[in-house]
Motif scaffolding. Sequence first.
Motif, PDB file in Angstrom:
ATOM      1  N   THR B 133       0.853  -1.189   0.000  1.00 40.83           N
ATOM      2  CA  THR B 133       0.000   0.000   0.000  1.00 40.83           C
ATOM      3  C   THR B 133       0.887   1.237   0.000  1.00 40.83           C
ATOM      4  O   THR B 133       1.846   1.302   0.769  1.00 40.83           O
ATOM      5  CB  THR B 133      -0.885   0.024   1.260  1.00 40.83           C
ATOM      6  N   ILE B 134       0.568   2.202  -0.851  1.00 39.00           N
ATOM      7  CA  ILE B 134       1.367   3.421  -0.912  1.00 39.00           C
ATOM      8  C   ILE B 134       0.445   4.636  -0.912  1.00 39.00           C
ATOM      9  O   ILE B 134      -0.490   4.717  -1.711  1.00 39.00           O
ATOM     10  CB  ILE B 134       2.223   3.479  -2.198  1.00 39.00           C
ATOM     11  N   ASN B 135       0.723   5.576  -0.018  1.00 39.47           N
ATOM     12  CA  ASN B 135       0.013   6.848  -0.025  1.00 39.47           C
ATOM     13  C   ASN B 135       0.815   7.814  -0.877  1.00 39.47           C
ATOM     14  O   ASN B 135       1.886   8.265  -0.475  1.00 39.47           O
ATOM     15  CB  ASN B 135      -0.126   7.366   1.410  1.00 39.47           C
ATOM     16  N   ILE B 136       0.297   8.123  -2.054  1.00 41.52           N
ATOM     17  CA  ILE B 136       1.046   9.006  -2.956  1.00 41.52           C
ATOM     18  C   ILE B 136       0.526  10.435  -2.826  1.00 41.52           C
ATOM     19  O   ILE B 136      -0.672  10.695  -3.007  1.00 41.52           O
ATOM     20  CB  ILE B 136       0.939   8.520  -4.410  1.00 41.52           C
ATOM     21  N   GLN B 137       1.413  11.315  -2.448  1.00 35.99           N
ATOM     22  CA  GLN B 137       1.091  12.738  -2.350  1.00 35.99           C
ATOM     23  C   GLN B 137       2.117  13.504  -3.158  1.00 35.99           C
ATOM     24  O   GLN B 137       3.204  13.000  -3.431  1.00 35.99           O
ATOM     25  CB  GLN B 137       1.138  13.204  -0.884  1.00 35.99           C
ATOM     26  N   GLY B 146      -2.033  19.439  -4.524  1.00 31.90           N
ATOM     27  CA  GLY B 146      -3.312  18.846  -4.904  1.00 31.90           C
ATOM     28  C   GLY B 146      -3.631  17.562  -4.170  1.00 31.90           C
ATOM     29  O   GLY B 146      -2.937  17.173  -3.233  1.00 31.90           O
ATOM     30  N   ARG B 147      -4.689  16.924  -4.629  1.00 31.56           N
ATOM     31  CA  ARG B 147      -5.151  15.723  -3.938  1.00 31.56           C
ATOM     32  C   ARG B 147      -4.224  14.544  -4.183  1.00 31.56           C
ATOM     33  O   ARG B 147      -3.734  14.338  -5.283  1.00 31.56           O
ATOM     34  CB  ARG B 147      -6.546  15.348  -4.445  1.00 31.56           C
ATOM     35  N   GLY B 148      -4.017  13.777  -3.137  1.00 31.47           N
ATOM     36  CA  GLY B 148      -3.234  12.553  -3.254  1.00 31.47           C
ATOM     37  C   GLY B 148      -4.139  11.363  -3.457  1.00 31.47           C
ATOM     38  O   GLY B 148      -5.321  11.507  -3.792  1.00 31.47           O
ATOM     39  N   ARG B 149      -3.580  10.186  -3.207  1.00 28.36           N
ATOM     40  CA  ARG B 149      -4.313   8.961  -3.534  1.00 28.36           C
ATOM     41  C   ARG B 149      -3.604   7.786  -2.889  1.00 28.36           C
ATOM     42  O   ARG B 149      -2.380   7.735  -2.873  1.00 28.36           O
ATOM     43  CB  ARG B 149      -4.312   8.850  -5.062  1.00 28.36           C
ATOM     44  N   ILE B 150      -4.351   6.850  -2.336  1.00 28.35           N
ATOM     45  CA  ILE B 150      -3.730   5.634  -1.798  1.00 28.35           C
ATOM     46  C   ILE B 150      -3.865   4.535  -2.841  1.00 28.35           C
ATOM     47  O   ILE B 150      -4.967   4.280  -3.337  1.00 28.35           O
ATOM     48  CB  ILE B 150      -4.385   5.212  -0.466  1.00 28.35           C
ATOM     49  N   VAL B 151      -2.725   3.931  -3.178  1.00 27.28           N
ATOM     50  CA  VAL B 151      -2.739   2.933  -4.244  1.00 27.28           C
ATOM     51  C   VAL B 151      -2.070   1.640  -3.792  1.00 27.28           C
ATOM     52  O   VAL B 151      -1.389   1.594  -2.766  1.00 27.28           O
ATOM     53  CB  VAL B 151      -2.015   3.444  -5.506  1.00 27.28           C
ATOM     54  N   LYS B 152      -2.280   0.612  -4.570  1.00 26.40           N
ATOM     55  CA  LYS B 152      -1.527  -0.633  -4.404  1.00 26.40           C
ATOM     56  C   LYS B 152      -0.603  -0.747  -5.612  1.00 26.40           C
ATOM     57  O   LYS B 152      -0.891  -0.174  -6.657  1.00 26.40           O
ATOM     58  CB  LYS B 152      -2.485  -1.821  -4.294  1.00 26.40           C
ATOM     59  N   PRO B 153       0.489  -1.467  -5.473  1.00 27.68           N
ATOM     60  CA  PRO B 153       1.473  -1.455  -6.569  1.00 27.68           C
ATOM     61  C   PRO B 153       1.093  -2.400  -7.691  1.00 27.68           C
ATOM     62  O   PRO B 153       1.930  -3.065  -8.250  1.00 27.68           O
ATOM     63  CB  PRO B 153       2.768  -1.903  -5.880  1.00 27.68           C
ATOM     64  N   PRO B 165      -9.300   6.919  -3.683  1.00 27.12           N
ATOM     65  CA  PRO B 165      -9.049   8.072  -4.550  1.00 27.12           C
ATOM     66  C   PRO B 165      -9.185   9.379  -3.776  1.00 27.12           C
ATOM     67  O   PRO B 165      -9.778   9.409  -2.691  1.00 27.12           O
ATOM     68  CB  PRO B 165     -10.124   7.955  -5.619  1.00 27.12           C
ATOM     69  N   ALA B 166      -8.663  10.447  -4.341  1.00 30.02           N
ATOM     70  CA  ALA B 166      -8.824  11.795  -3.799  1.00 30.02           C
ATOM     71  C   ALA B 166      -8.618  11.813  -2.294  1.00 30.02           C
ATOM     72  O   ALA B 166      -9.461  12.256  -1.527  1.00 30.02           O
ATOM     73  CB  ALA B 166     -10.202  12.354  -4.155  1.00 30.02           C
ATOM     74  N   PHE B 167      -7.486  11.293  -1.872  1.00 33.70           N
ATOM     75  CA  PHE B 167      -7.214  11.240  -0.438  1.00 33.70           C
ATOM     76  C   PHE B 167      -6.041  12.156  -0.098  1.00 33.70           C
ATOM     77  O   PHE B 167      -4.934  11.988  -0.604  1.00 33.70           O
ATOM     78  CB  PHE B 167      -6.872   9.812  -0.012  1.00 33.70           C
ATOM     79  N   GLY B 168      -6.295  13.122   0.769  1.00 39.10           N
ATOM     80  CA  GLY B 168      -5.221  13.901   1.357  1.00 39.10           C
ATOM     81  C   GLY B 168      -4.664  15.007   0.483  1.00 39.10           C
ATOM     82  O   GLY B 168      -4.847  15.030  -0.744  1.00 39.10           O
TER      83      GLY B 168
END
Lengths: 399, 471
Positions: B133-137, B146-153, B165-168
């Motif tokens: 899990t990666i929190n990309i900001q 702008g808005r970040g996003r939590i993704v899986k690789p 989506p649209a997290f942080g």
Amino acid sequence: MLLPILLALTPVLTTDSAAPEAAPVKLLFSADAVYTAAGDFLEGGTIAVAGGKIAAVVPGGESGEGGLHVAAITPGFVELSPRIHAGDLSVEESNEVSPGERAVDSIDLFDKRWQRLLQSGVTTALVGPANEDCIGGLASVIKTGGEMRLDARLVKDESVLMGTFGTQASRGNHAVYGRPTDFFSRRPTTRMATEWVQRKALYDTLAAMGDESRQFAGWDALASVLEGKRPYMVQASATQDIRTAIYLKEEFGLPALIIDAAAEAWKEPDLVVRSGAAIVLPPFPSQGRTAIDNGFLAWNTGKQLVDLGVPVALSSHGAAGAADNLGMQAGYAMRGGMTLDEALLAVTLTPARLAGVADRVGSIEVGKDADLVLWSGTPFAATSRVIGVVLDGELVINE
Amino acid sequence: MTHISTRTFIQGALTASLLFGAQASALPTDKLVIEAGRIITQAGDDIENGVIVIENGRIAAIGAADEVERPWDAKVIGGTDFVASPGFVEALSSSGMDRPNENLDVTPFLDVRDSVDPVNFYFEDCKRWGITTINIQQGNNTVVAGRGRIVKPYGMTVEEMTLRPAFGFKISVAPKSGKSRATQLQTLRRTFADFKRELEGLAGDAKDDAAKGHREALSQGREEEDSDAAGRAMTGDGWTVDGMELVNRDDIDSKELPLLDMVEGRAHTFIYCGAPMDVAPAIAFAKANGLAANATLVLDDTCWKAADVIAASGMSVILDSNLVSIETDPVTEVETETFVPGVFAAKGVPFALASANSSTNSLWFQAALCVAHGMSREDALASVTSSPAQILGMGKELGTLEVGKLANVLLMTGDPLDMTSFVDQMVVEGSVIYDSKTDVRNKHLFEGVAPRGAAAVETEEVEEPSKTDDK
């Protein structure tokens, strides 16, 4: 509490110890595990130190018996490629061939990188010139701590001659267009000419050895290499540079060749074995390529070469941080397949032998310098840390 | 009746089967059983010789092998040689993006969705080193990003990769390039002050309009219309604007609307502090604008000095990848080392570690370094699993191996903190998305690939002068 142990040590002292007969036992270091790098592994061991030397190594040793007790003890590390020098000021700029220069003449003992190196467990280091000249000069072995005087730190003076292959030797040189503008208007400007400069220097030395009139500055340093009186240590990272170095060794019959930063040695295992050269590996890179000439270092290189009987030393290139120091490089070599014993040798006794100082450092044996690394846990594990360093019997790092 | 030629039909079927065939291995397998000699749950004791049953992407059962009932039709992976642990959670990263920062100061209208590159090597490395899990900001070179996003690789599109989506939002208190600390803070404060003024203006206009409508209705003798278009009253811990219930939120400039999410406490913010001196202004700013309850401080390695201030604020922190901060005495040049995570652990500040994404500084290694510096194994592992999950507000979904959580599991060849351990397989939401046996690049990095013609003996070919060619 010291007395019973002293009594227990007495027979060992009288039979084994050679040098420090008169010196009384000064300090005791014990550990749950002592890795001597001399073929022994003691599960529970005590090291007695006297006069800066190891006076005895005996099994047993529980915590708090008048000495310092830690989880594990290894010998102090020996670093052949510390890369702590004065940059351009440590290498002759006017000439590509300066075999007579002494790198220790430009060494700065007050450079704090020495302290960091010591903190990471490195107690002995080979100090050479910057790798900018084809034949840079003589390297000496020194201790990384102690008094701020070179003579106090020197272990072996002028022990190795150093040279460079690859792109670094030709860096900064340029071809002559019309009139030469400065002394960098010279060869080599390519890998080919680097090899040519090396060969010419060796050829000139052969001539000088037979004809006094053909002697040149530093010829005797090169002659000593041809005669096998000291090893020739060259930086060669990419496979073609390693091949060049080995061909030169075979052409001139160089008895002892050490290839430093030899990232791509894994590509030429047969050639390396055939030549009898020793290998010093650069730090393991996370994405394959190393800093010098972009050499690609596969992580199992150390293991592969050790299995073939090649003497392999690891190096940190001066990195002393938690993630890249020499102890960690040993861990990475294990990640690439080396056993703990093999990794231990690659940072202690093997580099000590290559630099010609194995009579004094590199293993925990009676009579050798009391240079020890004290560990919080199993050596080289990512979850362990160097918590103390003993140099010439003194606890110089204590965390 | 339309006629479909057989050929077209077969072609279509082939294409479909090729497309779905290629993805089949990654689609959530309905049921998966993971066997391991040891399961590190991070939620209580380790389980020796355990089994994890996964159904529909979540953990359905976990326990000792002889106690857990396995579905008869489940695929089984692992074995007693392996160690299972929760997937690592990268609390914050700007990797895997095209470029991490826009050069404008205030860009809350941007979204990292448009920048994440699914085939970036970074995501491949994540799998290799066990990050599920990666929190990309956005990067730190910004004022309000702008808005970040939590993704899986895993995934060929950003949408497929997305967990949340649209997290942080990233906010930086440390000066972006070209700014002083004073202008940075000034820009930051003014951004929110201007926004407040704009809302006040809108609310004022809306009140005037309402009053006007009221007067018109009175004078025309009719009943006043309900203003359906109106919004809702503004909430927030920092400041609010009266009369926002009269404002249609569509009337707010869409470039600034995301700021309302922050002020009203709906958006998580990641506030970067580049030096200890940034910490107090960051906390004051967060409190003044209602961000504090949902803010995490992103710290430079020197910020441990402000640990007391941070502990008092109750905020969580994400640490720099450099875990040992070195300070040099300017007079004596003596270097003092501080083990940063230890400082925050002692003060009870929730913290997550960050990797520099390489084999040496990836999360497993960072956690191992923490153990080397005296932290307990459980706490060290928590700082790369459950702690970042909680900081990201996903503690109920991620971070431990418990029934009901997303099945993000690493199948390791040994202890996760051991130098000689590797990720053998990675399971994300029940799908095996990585298998070291098929990781060609890893094989190359670790074993090299013997080049052709690496023979020991060089055959010298000397050109013979040929007379026939001479003319």
